[in-house]
Enzyme design. Structure first.
Site, PDB file in Angstrom:
ATOM      1  N   PRO A  90      74.714  18.138 -73.094  1.00 22.45           N
ATOM      2  CA  PRO A  90      75.057  19.367 -73.813  1.00 22.45           C
ATOM      3  C   PRO A  90      76.465  19.325 -74.399  1.00 22.45           C
ATOM      4  CG  PRO A  90      75.072  19.747 -71.443  1.00 22.45           C
ATOM      5  CD  PRO A  90      74.489  18.389 -71.657  1.00 22.45           C
ATOM      6  N   ARG A 155      59.410   8.966 -87.007  1.00 19.62           N
ATOM      7  CA  ARG A 155      58.720   9.351 -88.235  1.00 19.62           C
ATOM      8  C   ARG A 155      59.474   8.889 -89.474  1.00 19.62           C
ATOM      9  NH1 ARG A 155      59.258  13.873 -90.617  1.00 19.62           N
ATOM     10  NH2 ARG A 155      57.054  14.455 -90.408  1.00 19.62           N
TER      11      ARG A 155
END
Length: 250
Positions: A90, A155
């Protein structure tokens, strides 16, 4: 591309790796994902990879040694052959499409899935080359962020998508949110497909899609427009919808 994932929960990736585009990319040999169980590198009887933090405090901290040993085992070529070693954190850089494109140009990635209260700081200082966050919230561990990165990067690999232009026109790929999409039937419950999409006029369709993407971005994510290369036509269109909006506002 080869992706090594260091995790204490390799079973979390089973469904992800054997479904849809990720599965096809692996079957085509365009993506290789190697799951590395960090516990295999723990040098204690119970295979623990965490311990109490020095100085006190809540929770546990992932130890440095198992992570160092795991990464070193993946790099027989030593430091000269080191690929990006990325910690899911984070505290890291915010992941975005540009970063996905950058990582897609690499041949090899190593992703480290943190857990507990974090990792020993020496992992950041001497092992990790980059930290990435997928958002300003806290998750149980780094497995889900790792999946997000693998999906976004895969992708973009050559030959993975059946229609390569699809990746170029997705939301964020051109800096804008994607324009509306329609398919059959032409009319559904009183909702009609815009006539321009049925016209066969490719220039009008291109222009409509660009304007729809601009307006959708202006309404939902105006912050993105500051980073987009806008043409004079784009700017005129945005000025017009802004003017119309002001006129509608009491």
């Amino acid at each position: 591309m080869r992706v090594d994932v260091l995790t204490i929960f390799p079973e979390m990736f089973t469904g992800f790796l054997n479904t849809s585009i990720i599965k096809r990319a692996r079957e085509q040999g365009r993506l290789e994902v190697n799951l590395v169980n960090i516990r295999a590198y723990a040098r204690n009887k119970h295979r623990n990879v965490d311990d109490y933090p020095f100085g006190g405090g809540p929770g546990m901290v992932m130890q440095a040694e198992p992570l160092f040993l795991a990464v070193e085992d993946l790099l027989p070529g030593g430091e000269a052959a080191r690929p990006p070693v990325i910690l899911m954190s984070p505290q890291g850089e915010a992941f975005n499409q540009g970063m996905a494109e950058e990582l897609a140009r690499e041949e090899h990635l190593i992703l480290i899935c943190g857990h507990y209260e974090g990792v020993d700081e020496r992992v950041r200082l001497a092992l990790v080359t980059r930290e990435i966050s997928i958002g300003d919230y806290v998750l149980t561990g780094g497995e889900l962020p790792a999946m997000v990165i693998i999906d976004a990067v895969t992708r973009l690999l050559p030959g993975v998508l059946g229609a390569p232009e699809g990746a170029r026109e997705d939301s964020f790929a051109m800096g804008l949110l994607e324009y509306p999409q329609y398919t059959r039937p032409r009319s559904f419950r009183g909702l009609e497909v815009p006539e321009v999409l049925l016209s066969g006029n490719h220039e009008q369709i291109r222009r409509w899609r660009r304007q729809q993407a601009l307006e959708r971005t202006w309404r939902r994510r105006p912050d993105l427009l500051a980073r987009v290369n806008l043409s004079p036509e784009d700017r005129r269109f945005l000025e017009e919808i802004s003017r119309r909006e002001r006129e509608r506002t009491p």
